[in-house]
Write a protein that holds these residues in place. Structure first.
Motif, PDB file in Angstrom:
ATOM      1  N   LYS A 122       0.828  -1.219   0.000  1.00  0.00           N
ATOM      2  CA  LYS A 122       0.000   0.000   0.000  1.00  0.00           C
ATOM      3  C   LYS A 122       0.860   1.266   0.000  1.00  0.00           C
ATOM      4  O   LYS A 122       0.455   2.304   0.527  1.00  0.00           O
TER       5      LYS A 122
ATOM      6  N   ASP B 127       1.450   3.005  -2.450  1.00  0.00           N
ATOM      7  CA  ASP B 127       0.761   3.981  -3.303  1.00  0.00           C
ATOM      8  C   ASP B 127      -0.230   4.834  -2.514  1.00  0.00           C
ATOM      9  O   ASP B 127      -0.576   5.933  -2.926  1.00  0.00           O
TER      10      ASP B 127
ATOM     11  N   GLY C  92       1.087  -3.399  -4.139  1.00  0.00           N
ATOM     12  CA  GLY C  92       0.823  -4.803  -4.440  1.00  0.00           C
ATOM     13  C   GLY C  92      -0.074  -5.012  -5.641  1.00  0.00           C
ATOM     14  O   GLY C  92      -0.142  -6.122  -6.181  1.00  0.00           O
TER      15      GLY C  92
ATOM     16  N   SER D  95      -4.492 -10.203   8.471  1.00  0.00           N
ATOM     17  CA  SER D  95      -5.575 -10.126   7.498  1.00  0.00           C
ATOM     18  C   SER D  95      -5.654  -8.699   6.948  1.00  0.00           C
ATOM     19  O   SER D  95      -5.546  -7.733   7.704  1.00  0.00           O
ATOM     20  N   GLY D  96      -5.809  -8.586   5.643  1.00  0.00           N
ATOM     21  CA  GLY D  96      -5.941  -7.272   5.021  1.00  0.00           C
ATOM     22  C   GLY D  96      -4.617  -6.651   4.625  1.00  0.00           C
ATOM     23  O   GLY D  96      -4.586  -5.561   4.044  1.00  0.00           O
TER      24      GLY D  96
ATOM     25  N   GLY E 182      -2.605  -7.620   2.378  1.00  0.00           N
ATOM     26  CA  GLY E 182      -2.441  -7.633   0.933  1.00  0.00           C
ATOM     27  C   GLY E 182      -1.710  -8.856   0.405  1.00  0.00           C
ATOM     28  O   GLY E 182      -1.124  -8.820  -0.678  1.00  0.00           O
ATOM     29  N   LYS E 183      -1.803  -9.984   1.123  1.00  0.00           N
ATOM     30  CA  LYS E 183      -1.118 -11.209   0.707  1.00  0.00           C
ATOM     31  C   LYS E 183      -1.718 -11.775  -0.575  1.00  0.00           C
ATOM     32  O   LYS E 183      -1.001 -12.155  -1.498  1.00  0.00           O
TER      33      LYS E 183
ATOM     34  N   THR F 198      -3.601 -10.192  -2.733  1.00  0.00           N
ATOM     35  CA  THR F 198      -3.402  -9.212  -3.805  1.00  0.00           C
ATOM     36  C   THR F 198      -2.030  -9.425  -4.431  1.00  0.00           C
ATOM     37  O   THR F 198      -1.884  -9.466  -5.654  1.00  0.00           O
TER      38      THR F 198
ATOM     39  N   THR G  81     -10.453 -12.876   4.586  1.00  0.00           N
ATOM     40  CA  THR G  81     -10.978 -13.332   3.301  1.00  0.00           C
ATOM     41  C   THR G  81     -10.422 -14.710   2.938  1.00  0.00           C
ATOM     42  O   THR G  81     -11.164 -15.603   2.535  1.00  0.00           O
ATOM     43  N   THR G  82      -9.121 -14.878   3.072  1.00  0.00           N
ATOM     44  CA  THR G  82      -8.509 -16.176   2.765  1.00  0.00           C
ATOM     45  C   THR G  82      -8.635 -17.069   3.998  1.00  0.00           C
ATOM     46  O   THR G  82      -8.304 -16.638   5.102  1.00  0.00           O
TER      47      THR G  82
HETATM   48  N1  LIG Z   1      -3.908   0.629  -2.730  1.00  0.00           N
HETATM   49  C1  LIG Z   1      -3.499  -0.581  -2.407  1.00  0.00           C
HETATM   50  N2  LIG Z   1      -4.370  -1.484  -1.951  1.00  0.00           N
HETATM   51  C2  LIG Z   1      -3.930  -2.714  -1.645  1.00  0.00           C
HETATM   52  C3  LIG Z   1      -2.571  -3.082  -1.776  1.00  0.00           C
HETATM   53  N3  LIG Z   1      -2.431  -4.365  -1.366  1.00  0.00           N
HETATM   54  C4  LIG Z   1      -3.652  -4.777  -0.997  1.00  0.00           C
HETATM   55  N4  LIG Z   1      -4.564  -3.801  -1.172  1.00  0.00           N
HETATM   56  C5  LIG Z   1      -5.990  -3.845  -0.832  1.00  0.00           C
HETATM   57  O1  LIG Z   1      -6.119  -4.265   0.512  1.00  0.00           O
HETATM   58  C6  LIG Z   1      -7.267  -5.090   0.684  1.00  0.00           C
HETATM   59  C7  LIG Z   1      -6.905  -6.403   1.364  1.00  0.00           C
HETATM   60  O2  LIG Z   1      -6.105  -7.147   0.489  1.00  0.00           O
HETATM   61  P1  LIG Z   1      -6.049  -8.745   0.498  1.00  0.00           P
HETATM   62  O3  LIG Z   1      -5.080  -9.136  -0.559  1.00  0.00           O
HETATM   63  O4  LIG Z   1      -7.410  -9.320   0.430  1.00  0.00           O
HETATM   64  O5  LIG Z   1      -5.450  -8.993   1.947  1.00  0.00           O
HETATM   65  P2  LIG Z   1      -4.983 -10.417   2.585  1.00  0.00           P
HETATM   66  O6  LIG Z   1      -3.689 -10.172   3.267  1.00  0.00           O
HETATM   67  O7  LIG Z   1      -5.018 -11.489   1.584  1.00  0.00           O
HETATM   68  O8  LIG Z   1      -6.107 -10.631   3.701  1.00  0.00           O
HETATM   69  P3  LIG Z   1      -6.711 -12.037   4.288  1.00  0.00           P
HETATM   70  O9  LIG Z   1      -7.001 -12.953   3.161  1.00  0.00           O
HETATM   71  O10 LIG Z   1      -7.928 -11.602   5.022  1.00  0.00           O
HETATM   72  O11 LIG Z   1      -5.662 -12.570   5.224  1.00  0.00           O
HETATM   73  C8  LIG Z   1      -7.853  -5.245  -0.724  1.00  0.00           C
HETATM   74  O12 LIG Z   1      -8.896  -4.309  -0.881  1.00  0.00           O
HETATM   75  C9  LIG Z   1      -6.713  -4.903  -1.650  1.00  0.00           C
HETATM   76  O13 LIG Z   1      -7.135  -4.373  -2.873  1.00  0.00           O
HETATM   77  C10 LIG Z   1      -1.649  -2.083  -2.243  1.00  0.00           C
HETATM   78  O14 LIG Z   1      -0.428  -2.293  -2.344  1.00  0.00           O
HETATM   79  N5  LIG Z   1      -2.171  -0.865  -2.549  1.00  0.00           N
END
Ligand SMILES: Nc1nc2c(ncn2[C@@H]2O[C@H](COP(=O)(O)OP(=O)(O)OP(=O)(O)O)[C@@H](O)[C@H]2O)c(=O)[nH]1
Ligand SMILES: [Mg+2]
Ligand SMILES: [Zn+2]
Length: 269
Positions: free
Chosen positions: A61, A63, A90, A115-116, A118-119, A121, A147-148
């Motif tokens: 994130k 950006d 990401g 969680s959240g 961005g893994k 993504t 989510t995952t």
């Molecule tokens: N702007 C921006 N948004 C991001 C970035 N990486 C992830 N996101 C946003 O962050 C949110 C969570 O991303 P996920 O990839 O679902 O997170 P996760 O780590 O897989 O979360 P869990 O599956 O719950 O463990 C989503 O809305 C993505 O679009 C990034 O580098 N930049």
């Protein structure tokens, strides 16, 4: 076959729980939003170090963060110089270029983080797919929505394997005090220069660790040390307790079990 590497934590009952086995690199994913927490990152780093797995800190994130560069500098300043850290978006293919040194054919990488963070993504970006479901973080506190829910394996076009994992709620290290020092190599090497060989780096004079390590990092190390000690003590205490129960049981049987004086009075006829 015994796994070559194994990342494990302790669950709430203190038992070992294997998170993933046979990985070469752990990408420690942390968002540059409210997810950003250096002390938690140190836990993840210790997790990787304890398993002998290379760790790369991936701050996501970038950006959406005004001071991404200074946060990255903060991470680099507080962690040992041997730890690679980078800040990425990401969602952008540029993240793939940034991680190219670790995306090598035959290598297995695991994505770990809250969680959240961005893994998933990042998994999608690194594999140029949309296989993994992602979801926006909660608007109030920017926490993820878990989510995952299961681990999954993906292949990049370079031939590397990526394991996406569910976000961890807590990370209790599976270690003892001695092993933990090894996971904090900056502290371990500075400790050689402390005036006292058994220095705890608390208030002893001539402490090289206190002089050379960020106070927050040292505080966190001491906290993890206390946790490890408590977990180890609990194991010993549990064993002592079992032995005590067995001894009591033996004594009770020697006294004749239910017919002994300690047994409840016989029911009236
Ligand atoms: N702007 C921006 N948004 C991001 C970035 N990486 C992830 N996101 C946003 O962050 C949110 C969570 O991303 P996920 O990839 O679902 O997170 P996760 O780590 O897989 O979360 P869990 O599956 O719950 O463990 C989503 O809305 C993505 O679009 C990034 O580098 N930049
Ligand atoms: Mg996910
Ligand atoms: Zn010391």
């Amino acid at each position: 076959m015994t796994p070559l590497t194994q990342l494990s934590r302790r669950n709430t009952y203190g038992q070992r729980q294997v998170l993933v086995s046979n990985v070469d690199t752990a990408l420690l994913v942390m968002g540059l939003d409210q997810d950003f927490n250096l002390r938690r990152l140190e836990r993840y780093l210790a997790l990787a170090r304890l398993a002998g797995v290379t760790a790369v800190v991936v701050l996501t994130k970038a950006d959406a963060c005004a001071d991404a560069a200074s946060r990255l500098a903060q991470v680099q300043a507080q962690l040992p110089a041997s730890v690679h850290a980078l800040a990425v978006n990401g969602l952008s293919p540029a993240a793939r270029d940034a991680l190219a040194p670790w995306l090598i054919a035959g290598q297995t990488l695991v994505l770990l983080g809250s969680s959240g963070a961005g893994k998933s993504t990042l998994t999608n970006t690194l594999t140029a797919s949309d296989a993994q479901l992602t979801a926006g973080v909660r608007s109030g506190d920017e926490r993820g929505r878990h989510t995952t829910t299961v681990r999954s394996l993906h292949r990049t076009h370079e031939g590397a394997c990526i394991i996406d994992t569910p976000g961890l709620r807590t990370l209790r290290l599976d270690t003892d005090e001695a092993a933990l020092v090894g996971a904090f190599d900056d502290i371990a090497s500075l400790a050689l220069h402390c005036r006292f060989r058994d220095c705890r780096h608390a208030d002893e004079p001539g402490c090289a660790v206190r002089a050379g390590v960020a106070p927050e990092r040292l505080r966190n190390f001491h906290k993890l040390q206390r946790e490890a000690r408590r977990d180890t003590l609990n194991a010993v205490e549990r064993k002592q307790q079992v032995q005590q129960w067995k001894a009591r049981g033996r004594a009770w049987r020697r006294r004749g079990g239910l017919s002994a004086a300690t047994s409840p009075p016989p029911a009236r006829a």
